[in-house]
Motif scaffolding. Structure first.
Motif, mmCIF file in Angstrom:
data_model
loop_
_atom_site.group_PDB
_atom_site.id
_atom_site.type_symbol
_atom_site.label_atom_id
_atom_site.label_comp_id
_atom_site.label_asym_id
_atom_site.label_seq_id
_atom_site.Cartn_x
_atom_site.Cartn_y
_atom_site.Cartn_z
ATOM 1 N N LEU A 1 5.185 7.150 15.412
ATOM 2 C CA LEU A 1 6.138 6.279 16.108
ATOM 3 C C LEU A 1 6.612 6.904 17.407
ATOM 4 N N LYS A 2 6.795 6.052 18.402
ATOM 5 C CA LYS A 2 7.493 6.457 19.614
ATOM 6 C C LYS A 2 8.981 6.573 19.277
ATOM 7 N N PRO A 3 9.768 7.235 20.117
ATOM 8 C CA PRO A 3 11.215 7.255 19.874
ATOM 9 C C PRO A 3 11.763 5.835 19.733
ATOM 10 N N GLU A 4 12.599 5.642 18.771
ATOM 11 C CA GLU A 4 13.212 4.358 18.417
ATOM 12 C C GLU A 4 12.208 3.341 17.875
ATOM 13 N N GLY A 5 11.006 3.805 17.506
ATOM 14 C CA GLY A 5 10.025 2.925 16.897
ATOM 15 C C GLY A 5 10.491 2.441 15.531
ATOM 16 N N ILE A 6 9.905 1.351 15.086
ATOM 17 C CA ILE A 6 10.321 0.668 13.856
ATOM 18 C C ILE A 6 9.216 0.739 12.806
ATOM 19 N N ILE A 7 9.600 1.032 11.568
ATOM 20 C CA ILE A 7 8.704 0.923 10.413
ATOM 21 C C ILE A 7 9.174 -0.256 9.568
ATOM 22 N N LEU A 8 8.249 -1.156 9.268
ATOM 23 C CA LEU A 8 8.508 -2.248 8.325
ATOM 24 C C LEU A 8 7.633 -1.968 7.114
ATOM 25 N N MET A 9 8.268 -1.768 5.976
ATOM 26 C CA MET A 9 7.519 -1.417 4.773
ATOM 27 C C MET A 9 8.023 -2.229 3.593
ATOM 28 N N GLU A 10 7.067 -2.761 2.827
ATOM 29 C CA GLU A 10 7.395 -3.462 1.595
ATOM 30 C C GLU A 10 6.315 -3.139 0.581
ATOM 31 N N LEU B 1 12.005 5.403 -1.077
ATOM 32 C CA LEU B 1 11.903 5.134 0.358
ATOM 33 C C LEU B 1 13.164 5.572 1.088
ATOM 34 N N GLU B 2 14.296 5.182 0.563
ATOM 35 C CA GLU B 2 15.564 5.540 1.189
ATOM 36 C C GLU B 2 15.729 7.052 1.255
ATOM 37 N N ALA C 1 0.519 -1.115 -12.671
ATOM 38 C CA ALA C 1 -0.342 -0.536 -11.643
ATOM 39 C C ALA C 1 -1.543 0.129 -12.291
ATOM 40 N N SER C 2 -2.692 0.043 -11.603
ATOM 41 C CA SER C 2 -3.887 0.730 -12.104
ATOM 42 C C SER C 2 -3.672 2.240 -12.092
ATOM 43 N N ASN C 3 -2.813 2.698 -11.210
ATOM 44 C CA ASN C 3 -2.453 4.112 -11.114
ATOM 45 C C ASN C 3 -0.959 4.169 -10.822
ATOM 46 N N PRO C 4 -0.148 4.805 -11.680
ATOM 47 C CA PRO C 4 1.311 4.831 -11.470
ATOM 48 C C PRO C 4 1.738 5.427 -10.131
ATOM 49 N N THR C 5 0.914 6.262 -9.520
ATOM 50 C CA THR C 5 1.285 6.833 -8.228
ATOM 51 C C THR C 5 1.241 5.793 -7.110
ATOM 52 N N PHE C 6 0.728 4.596 -7.392
ATOM 53 C CA PHE C 6 0.704 3.520 -6.407
ATOM 54 C C PHE C 6 2.023 2.737 -6.382
ATOM 55 N N ARG C 7 3.008 3.183 -7.142
ATOM 56 C CA ARG C 7 4.324 2.536 -7.177
ATOM 57 C C ARG C 7 5.390 3.545 -6.757
ATOM 58 N N LEU C 8 6.345 3.073 -5.987
ATOM 59 C CA LEU C 8 7.474 3.910 -5.606
ATOM 60 C C LEU C 8 8.362 4.183 -6.805
ATOM 61 N N PHE D 1 0.878 -1.164 0.000
ATOM 62 C CA PHE D 1 0.000 0.000 0.000
ATOM 63 C C PHE D 1 0.914 1.211 0.000
ATOM 64 N N LEU D 2 0.596 2.196 -0.833
ATOM 65 C CA LEU D 2 1.437 3.393 -0.908
ATOM 66 C C LEU D 2 0.564 4.634 -0.915
ATOM 67 N N GLU D 3 0.713 5.408 0.127
ATOM 68 C CA GLU D 3 0.094 6.723 0.227
ATOM 69 C C GLU D 3 1.171 7.639 0.813
ATOM 70 N N ARG D 4 1.844 8.355 -0.062
ATOM 71 C CA ARG D 4 2.993 9.160 0.354
ATOM 72 C C ARG D 4 2.663 10.191 1.420
ATOM 73 N N LYS D 5 1.463 10.710 1.425
ATOM 74 C CA LYS D 5 1.128 11.716 2.438
ATOM 75 C C LYS D 5 1.113 11.117 3.843
ATOM 76 N N LEU D 6 1.115 9.789 3.960
ATOM 77 C CA LEU D 6 1.207 9.139 5.268
ATOM 78 C C LEU D 6 2.643 9.065 5.797
ATOM 79 N N PHE D 7 3.635 9.274 4.949
ATOM 80 C CA PHE D 7 5.029 9.162 5.403
ATOM 81 C C PHE D 7 5.313 10.040 6.618
ATOM 82 N N PRO D 8 5.002 11.350 6.573
ATOM 83 C CA PRO D 8 5.279 12.159 7.768
ATOM 84 C C PRO D 8 4.425 11.746 8.962
ATOM 85 N N GLN D 9 3.193 11.323 8.714
ATOM 86 C CA GLN D 9 2.341 10.860 9.811
ATOM 87 C C GLN D 9 2.899 9.587 10.447
#
Length: 188
Positions: free
Chosen positions: A119-128, A152-153, A140-147, A106-114
């Motif tokens: 996350l709490k300090p030292e919290g972990i994000i696992l994303m694929e 990410l880096e 993709a049905s919509n190219p914006t759904f692909r990184l 799932f990709l919604e770039r506006k969620l990145f800052p959220q």
């Protein structure tokens, strides 16, 4: 929320064609979280929420599909999972709440800052998720759904320690060759 998106996902979940086992990446890295409060973004059938609950996490499982959410509410260990139907166009993640955030396919770039704020300090994000590439077997049905390659880096390296970052070719559960990105990020 786009009504068409909700309807499309409700139909997919009613057909129950998505995999039910957690992806290996999640089972390999979930233990890195120091606490036991987790968020599963776009949880779908809840494969990762159920896995996390089985190893002691309390999980907020969010999805646009009411069909997926209702199916998840009928699962064992439901007391450890809060399944909530949300529209990510208007829903705001609670700040400083989670030790672990899981977001797969799932990709919604506006969620990145959220995600970082949630996350709490030292919290972990696992994303694929999928990366745009002309050699992908399924478009993709919509190219914006692909990184984009390196996206990410570039975004998360500014405020996280990247414990694992890889872009790689895989064959998905339907047999399509796809470029994917996998990230383990620890909030600084």
């Amino acid at each position: 929320m786009a009504i068409a998106d909700k309807q499309r996902w409700d139909e997919k979940h009613a057909q129950d064609t998505m995999p039910h086992a957690p992806i290996k990446f999640i089972t390999q890295y979930a233990h890195l979280a120091k606490g036991k409060q987790a968020l599963d973004i776009a949880c779908g059938n809840g494969r990762h929420s159920k896995y996390l609950a089985s190893i002691g996490f309390k999980v907020d499982a969010l999805d646009i599909s009411s069909v997926a959410i209702e199916q998840l509410k009928g699962e064992p260990n439901i007391e450890a999972i809060e399944a909530i139907e949300v529209d990510f166009d208007s829903y705001a993640l609670e700040k400083n709440k989670y030790d672990l955030i899981v977001c797969t396919y799932f990709l919604e770039r506006k969620l990145f800052p959220q995600m970082l704020e949630a996350l709490k300090p030292e919290g972990i994000i696992l994303m694929e998720t999928f990366v745009a590439h002309e050699d992908n077997g399924r478009k993709a049905s919509n190219p914006t759904f692909r990184l984009k390659v390196g996206e990410l880096e570039a975004y998360f390296a500014k405020s996280c320690e990247l414990r694992h970052m890889k872009e790689w070719w895989d064959v998905d559960y339907q047999g399509f060759k796809s470029l994917k990105a996998t990230m383990v990020a620890r909030k600084l």
